[in-house]
Design a protein around this motif. Sequence first.
Motif, PDB file in Angstrom:
ATOM      1  N   ARG A  75       0.852  -1.198   0.000  1.00 35.50           N
ATOM      2  CA  ARG A  75       0.000   0.000   0.000  1.00 35.50           C
ATOM      3  C   ARG A  75       0.881   1.239   0.000  1.00 35.50           C
ATOM      4  O   ARG A  75       2.001   1.221   0.500  1.00 35.50           O
ATOM      5  N   GLY A  76       0.344   2.308  -0.566  1.00 31.78           N
ATOM      6  CA  GLY A  76       1.097   3.541  -0.605  1.00 31.78           C
ATOM      7  C   GLY A  76       0.276   4.684  -1.141  1.00 31.78           C
ATOM      8  O   GLY A  76      -0.931   4.568  -1.352  1.00 31.78           O
ATOM      9  N   ASP A  77       0.949   5.802  -1.341  1.00 33.31           N
ATOM     10  CA  ASP A  77       0.305   7.024  -1.814  1.00 33.31           C
ATOM     11  C   ASP A  77       0.827   7.380  -3.194  1.00 33.31           C
ATOM     12  O   ASP A  77       1.964   7.073  -3.545  1.00 33.31           O
ATOM     13  N   LEU A  78      -0.015   8.063  -3.964  1.00 34.10           N
ATOM     14  CA  LEU A  78       0.411   8.608  -5.239  1.00 34.10           C
ATOM     15  C   LEU A  78       0.885  10.031  -4.980  1.00 34.10           C
ATOM     16  O   LEU A  78       0.176  10.834  -4.384  1.00 34.10           O
ATOM     17  N   VAL A  79       2.103  10.317  -5.400  1.00 32.07           N
ATOM     18  CA  VAL A  79       2.739  11.612  -5.169  1.00 32.07           C
ATOM     19  C   VAL A  79       3.163  12.189  -6.515  1.00 32.07           C
ATOM     20  O   VAL A  79       3.505  11.450  -7.437  1.00 32.07           O
ATOM     21  N   PHE A  80       3.131  13.502  -6.644  1.00 34.98           N
ATOM     22  CA  PHE A  80       3.466  14.180  -7.889  1.00 34.98           C
ATOM     23  C   PHE A  80       4.979  14.298  -8.015  1.00 34.98           C
ATOM     24  O   PHE A  80       5.637  14.842  -7.128  1.00 34.98           O
ATOM     25  N   ARG A  81       5.547  13.775  -9.094  1.00 39.15           N
ATOM     26  CA  ARG A  81       6.995  13.753  -9.273  1.00 39.15           C
ATOM     27  C   ARG A  81       7.363  13.997 -10.741  1.00 39.15           C
ATOM     28  O   ARG A  81       6.570  13.725 -11.638  1.00 39.15           O
ATOM     29  N   ARG A  82       8.599  14.438 -10.993  1.00 40.49           N
ATOM     30  CA  ARG A  82       9.107  14.474 -12.359  1.00 40.49           C
ATOM     31  C   ARG A  82       9.484  13.043 -12.701  1.00 40.49           C
ATOM     32  O   ARG A  82      10.260  12.414 -11.994  1.00 40.49           O
ATOM     33  N   VAL A  83       8.946  12.548 -13.809  1.00 34.86           N
ATOM     34  CA  VAL A  83       9.198  11.155 -14.184  1.00 34.86           C
ATOM     35  C   VAL A  83      10.100  11.024 -15.400  1.00 34.86           C
ATOM     36  O   VAL A  83      10.658   9.960 -15.642  1.00 34.86           O
TER      37      VAL A  83
END
Length: 143
Positions: free
Chosen positions: A115-123
Motif C-alpha cells: 500500500r502507498g500514496d500517489l505523489v506528484f513527481r518528475r518522471v
Amino acid sequence: PAATVADHSVELPISLAAYERAFRARVGFRGARCGCGHLEYPPAYRCPACGREEPGDDVPLPRRGAVYSVVTVRTRVPGLTSPYSLAIVELEGTDVRVLVHVTGTEPGSVGIGDRGDLVFRRVAVRQGVSDYAYAFEPLEVAG
C-alpha cells in the motif's frame, strides 16, 4: 542492487498537443464519472461501460492505493534512469487502476499488495521539457 544509469543518448519526442489534452486530468488527478456510474481515468470521450458520448462529471480520485501488479525495467530507456519500477495501482475505494512509476524506494523492492500514496513527481525529461506525473510511494517511505 544494480547501479542506476541515465541514458541521454536519444531524445524521445514530446507531443505538446497530447500533453496539453492530458494536463488537467493528470495534474489534478481527476477522473470522470458517467451518468451510468462508471468511473474512468483518464477521462474518455466515450464511456467504455455504456457507450455514452458526453462528458462525465469531474471527480477527484483517491491518492492512496495498493499494488495490483509490478515490474522492474532494467533496459536503458532514453530520458529515464534505469533500472526503474512500474506498478499498476488500484485506487482505494474504486475499481480504477493506474499505471505509475514507483518512487522513493529501490527498484524491485515493491510487491503486489503493498500500500502507498500517489505523489506528484518528475518522471522524465523529453526534449528538455520535464514530464511530471503521479508516482507510487510505498507507505513505509511516505510515512
